[in-house]
Design an enzyme around this catalytic site. Structure first.
Site, PDB file in Angstrom:
ATOM      1  N   CYS A   1       0.857  -1.190   0.000  1.00 20.23           N
ATOM      2  CA  CYS A   1       0.000   0.000   0.000  1.00 20.23           C
ATOM      3  C   CYS A   1       0.884   1.227   0.000  1.00 20.23           C
ATOM      4  O   CYS A   1       1.925   1.247   0.657  1.00 20.23           O
ATOM      5  CB  CYS A   1      -0.838   0.059   1.272  1.00 20.23           C
ATOM      6  SG  CYS A   1      -2.053  -1.236   1.385  1.00 20.23           S
TER       7      CYS A   1
ATOM      8  N   GLY B   1       5.239  15.631  -5.189  1.00 21.41           N
ATOM      9  CA  GLY B   1       6.324  14.738  -5.597  1.00 21.41           C
ATOM     10  C   GLY B   1       6.659  13.645  -4.587  1.00 21.41           C
ATOM     11  O   GLY B   1       7.517  12.805  -4.834  1.00 21.41           O
TER      12      GLY B   1
ATOM     13  N   GLU C   1       1.451  -4.199  -5.494  1.00 19.27           N
ATOM     14  CA  GLU C   1       0.299  -5.079  -5.362  1.00 19.27           C
ATOM     15  C   GLU C   1      -0.896  -4.498  -6.116  1.00 19.27           C
ATOM     16  O   GLU C   1      -1.043  -3.271  -6.181  1.00 19.27           O
ATOM     17  CB  GLU C   1      -0.042  -5.154  -3.870  1.00 19.27           C
ATOM     18  CG  GLU C   1      -0.413  -6.510  -3.413  1.00 19.27           C
ATOM     19  CD  GLU C   1      -0.769  -6.480  -1.935  1.00 19.27           C
ATOM     20  OE1 GLU C   1       0.120  -6.754  -1.123  1.00 19.27           O
ATOM     21  OE2 GLU C   1      -1.923  -6.189  -1.614  1.00 19.27           O
TER      22      GLU C   1
HETATM   23  N1  ACO Z   1      -5.177  14.469 -10.053  1.00 22.50           N
HETATM   24  C1  ACO Z   1      -4.478  14.213 -11.194  1.00 22.50           C
HETATM   25  N2  ACO Z   1      -3.261  13.613 -11.229  1.00 22.50           N
HETATM   26  C2  ACO Z   1      -2.742  13.243 -10.060  1.00 22.50           C
HETATM   27  C3  ACO Z   1      -3.389  13.479  -8.825  1.00 22.50           C
HETATM   28  C4  ACO Z   1      -4.659  14.128  -8.855  1.00 22.50           C
HETATM   29  N3  ACO Z   1      -5.343  14.397  -7.746  1.00 22.50           N
HETATM   30  N4  ACO Z   1      -2.619  13.020  -7.829  1.00 22.50           N
HETATM   31  C5  ACO Z   1      -1.519  12.494  -8.408  1.00 22.50           C
HETATM   32  N5  ACO Z   1      -1.602  12.626  -9.755  1.00 22.50           N
HETATM   33  C6  ACO Z   1      -0.651  12.141 -10.758  1.00 22.50           C
HETATM   34  C7  ACO Z   1       0.106  13.252 -11.406  1.00 22.50           C
HETATM   35  O1  ACO Z   1       0.531  12.805 -12.682  1.00 22.50           O
HETATM   36  C8  ACO Z   1       1.277  13.388 -10.477  1.00 22.50           C
HETATM   37  O2  ACO Z   1       2.396  13.937 -11.092  1.00 22.50           O
HETATM   38  P1  ACO Z   1       2.523  15.539 -11.326  1.00 22.50           P
HETATM   39  O3  ACO Z   1       2.129  16.216 -10.049  1.00 22.50           O
HETATM   40  O4  ACO Z   1       3.941  15.700 -11.696  1.00 22.50           O
HETATM   41  O5  ACO Z   1       1.573  15.849 -12.452  1.00 22.50           O
HETATM   42  C9  ACO Z   1       1.568  11.958 -10.113  1.00 22.50           C
HETATM   43  O6  ACO Z   1       0.304  11.312 -10.093  1.00 22.50           O
HETATM   44  C10 ACO Z   1       2.229  11.722  -8.780  1.00 22.50           C
HETATM   45  O7  ACO Z   1       2.303  12.875  -8.031  1.00 22.50           O
HETATM   46  P2  ACO Z   1       3.088  12.908  -6.659  1.00 22.50           P
HETATM   47  O8  ACO Z   1       3.037  14.311  -6.143  1.00 22.50           O
HETATM   48  O9  ACO Z   1       4.438  12.291  -6.807  1.00 22.50           O
HETATM   49  O10 ACO Z   1       2.210  11.905  -5.802  1.00 22.50           O
HETATM   50  P3  ACO Z   1       1.399  12.160  -4.465  1.00 22.50           P
HETATM   51  O11 ACO Z   1       2.356  12.529  -3.367  1.00 22.50           O
HETATM   52  O12 ACO Z   1       0.266  13.035  -4.688  1.00 22.50           O
HETATM   53  O13 ACO Z   1       0.946  10.655  -4.144  1.00 22.50           O
HETATM   54  C11 ACO Z   1      -0.550   8.836  -4.270  1.00 22.50           C
HETATM   55  C12 ACO Z   1       0.320   9.816  -5.065  1.00 22.50           C
HETATM   56  C13 ACO Z   1       0.329   8.106  -3.256  1.00 22.50           C
HETATM   57  C14 ACO Z   1      -1.168   7.806  -5.191  1.00 22.50           C
HETATM   58  C15 ACO Z   1      -1.647   9.688  -3.543  1.00 22.50           C
HETATM   59  O14 ACO Z   1      -2.507  10.211  -4.511  1.00 22.50           O
HETATM   60  C16 ACO Z   1      -2.440   8.932  -2.522  1.00 22.50           C
HETATM   61  O15 ACO Z   1      -1.985   8.701  -1.413  1.00 22.50           O
HETATM   62  N6  ACO Z   1      -3.690   8.527  -2.871  1.00 22.50           N
HETATM   63  C17 ACO Z   1      -4.594   7.859  -1.943  1.00 22.50           C
HETATM   64  C18 ACO Z   1      -4.155   6.438  -1.692  1.00 22.50           C
HETATM   65  C19 ACO Z   1      -3.958   5.672  -2.990  1.00 22.50           C
HETATM   66  O16 ACO Z   1      -4.791   5.703  -3.886  1.00 22.50           O
HETATM   67  N7  ACO Z   1      -2.823   4.932  -3.049  1.00 22.50           N
HETATM   68  C20 ACO Z   1      -2.509   4.063  -4.159  1.00 22.50           C
HETATM   69  C21 ACO Z   1      -3.279   2.788  -4.009  1.00 22.50           C
HETATM   70  S1  ACO Z   1      -2.626   1.490  -4.990  1.00 22.50           S
HETATM   71  C22 ACO Z   1      -1.538   0.668  -3.951  1.00 22.50           C
HETATM   72  O17 ACO Z   1      -1.461   0.989  -2.796  1.00 22.50           O
HETATM   73  C23 ACO Z   1      -0.651  -0.386  -4.522  1.00 22.50           C
END
Ligand code: ACO
Ligand code: ZN
Length: 427
Positions: A293, A304, A327
């Site tokens: 996760c 980032g 996963e």
């Molecule tokens: N809308 C559009 N694109 C998005 C968004 C959003 N809200 N959030 C992330 N992205 C995309 C973008 O392409 C982004 O890159 P950019 O900012 O350069 O355009 C990229 O994803 C990653 O951005 P980061 O800033 O590096 O990632 P962040 O710190 O926001 O974390 C994460 C990404 C971990 C998926 C976060 O959104 C999160 O915690 N979500 C809730 C939990 C979740 O869904 N986890 C993944 C489940 S799958 C698993 O656990 C295996």
């Protein structure tokens, strides 16, 4: 498969009795109801609703409840915006709904005790494991309905963590005495949770943690990563899972935290190390998962950190001399982040590469599993299958265009600052 490391009932610092997995009563019924505009509105009603952008969007009524101290007919409605992810589901007032747009065909209803279904833990796990966000391809309709029924209404609306108040996204199976608490208060260091601010204040006076328990394995500027062994820090691991589930939809909660390591990323200052996000990893994965996760807490998202956590998980795999993959299922945001990371890493290599390079070589260099390399390059239309072989097209102009579209690189992991050896069983 999506697992959320185990939350079997044990004690939780201030949160005493955990229920984490007692059988749950769930009721489902399918059927059609002929329209009537009687109030309160039926669960299942489809109608347009004014959202926070002040525009009207289609919603489906998921649940209803009487407004405390309202009149006999005063209800509010828990709605799902059918165009949006479930994290935006919310309670709305009747005046937000445009009743002229009401559709009265109901496909689901939840008041029929005669058909109530008592789910076993195994059934719940099956539901979560197979539930896919986009399109729900892997899930049969009945399982999907069951998952959505079981987790349909967020039980905790907000949390306070450190200096942030955060709106939650999804249901999390906190012990029942925490259900329908408007706000839960977390100790940002040991992650104990409480119902009242005063309890938290008392707790903070005696809690002696200033960072996650476990070993600091990376420090670069103000960023630190801690490795927490779920077996040595069971309560912390469980609390982290409860917290994380509030932002993760399709994760199960019935495995043992003992089997996982938690990598907790913190921003540090003179008050302590404040959690930004984390990822978990099985100590031993038969499916070559290098991440179970991943979460960036909402106030820290889009900066980032997600890509940093992903990059970190691959750096650990490189040190282990293994390829890895996250996963499944990935959430919508998880897939976007992974796709962005894979695209950037692979295309940077292809750009610098002079001669031909194979998928296997790319995998050896990056620790990215070949399936993920193939799917990334295929999605970018950079790969062809000729004479039984995959051929990568690496026109520099096309690579540049894709790299630009893949967004920012995220925070870099400085591998020279990572002090870590792979997990070994200590008997
Ligand atoms: N809308 C559009 N694109 C998005 C968004 C959003 N809200 N959030 C992330 N992205 C995309 C973008 O392409 C982004 O890159 P950019 O900012 O350069 O355009 C990229 O994803 C990653 O951005 P980061 O800033 O590096 O990632 P962040 O710190 O926001 O974390 C994460 C990404 C971990 C998926 C976060 O959104 C999160 O915690 N979500 C809730 C939990 C979740 O869904 N986890 C993944 C489940 S799958 C698993 O656990 C295996
Ligand atoms: Zn504490």
């Amino acid at each position: 498969m999506g697992s959320m490391e185990g939350l079997k009932a044990e004690s939780n610092g201030d949160a005493q009795a955990m229920n984490g997995g007692g059988d749950i009563m769930m009721m489902t019924r399918r059927g059609k109801t002929s329209g009537s505009s009687a109030f309160p509105l039926e669960v299942g009603t489809k109608v347009m609703c004014r959202w926070r952008d002040q525009k009207m969007h289609p919603v489906k009524v998921i649940e209803r409840r009487k407004i405390p101290y309202g009149g006999a007919g005063d209800y509010e409605y828990y709605v799902h915006y059918t165009e949006f992810n479930r994290r935006l589901d919310e309670w709305v007032k009747l005046e937000q709904l445009d009743l002229d747009t009401m559709e009265t065909e109901l496909d689901e209803k939840v008041d029929d005790k005669a058909t109530s279904l008592k789910m076993t833990r195994h059934q719940k796990r099956k539901i979560d494991e197979t539930h896919v966000e986009a399109g729900h391809e892997e899930l049969d309709a009945a399982s999907l309905r069951e998952h959505e029924e079981f987790t349909k209404v967020k039980n905790i609306a907000k949390i306070e963590l450190g200096r942030y108040e955060i709106d939650t996204w999804y249901f999390s199976p906190f012990p029942s005495e925490y259900n329908d608490t408007p706000k839960l208060f977390f100790c940002e260091f040991c992650l104990s949770f409480m119902k009242h601010k005063e309890q938290l204040q008392r707790h903070m006076r005696k809690c002696d943690l200033k960072h996650p328990p476990g070993d600091e394995i990376y420090r670069c500027g103000t960023l630190s990563m801690f490795e927490v062994d779920g077996k040595k820090n069971k309560v912390y691991g469980q609390n982290l899972c409860y917290l994380a589930k509030l932002f993760l939809d399709h994760k199960t909660l019935y495995y043992d935290v003992d089997l996982f390591l938690f990598y907790v990323l913190c921003e540090c200052d003179d008050r302590g190390c404040h959690m930004v996000g984390y990822f978990s990893k099985e100590k031993h994965s038969e499916e070559s998962y290098n991440l179970a996760c991943i979460l960036t807490l909402p106030p820290y998202q889009r900066k980032g950190y997600g890509k940093f956590l992903i990059a970190f998980s691959y750096e650990l795999s490189k040190k282990e001399g293994k390829v890895g993959t996250p996963e499944r299922p990935l959430s919508d945001l998880g897939l976007l982040s992974y796709r962005g990371y894979w695209t950037r890493v692979l295309l940077e290599i292809l750009k610098k590469q002079k001669g031909n390079i194979s998928i296997k070589e790319l995998s050896d260099m990056t620790a990215i599993k070949t399936d993920d390399i193939l799917s990334t390059l295929q999605a970018l239309d950079l790969i062809q299958y000729r004479k039984g072989q995959h051929v990568i097209c690496a026109d520099p102009k096309i690579l540049d265009r894709h790299l630009k579209a893949a967004g920012r690189g995220g925070l870099e992991v400085d591998v020279s600052k990572l002090i870590w050896t792979p997990y070994k069983d200590q008997g």
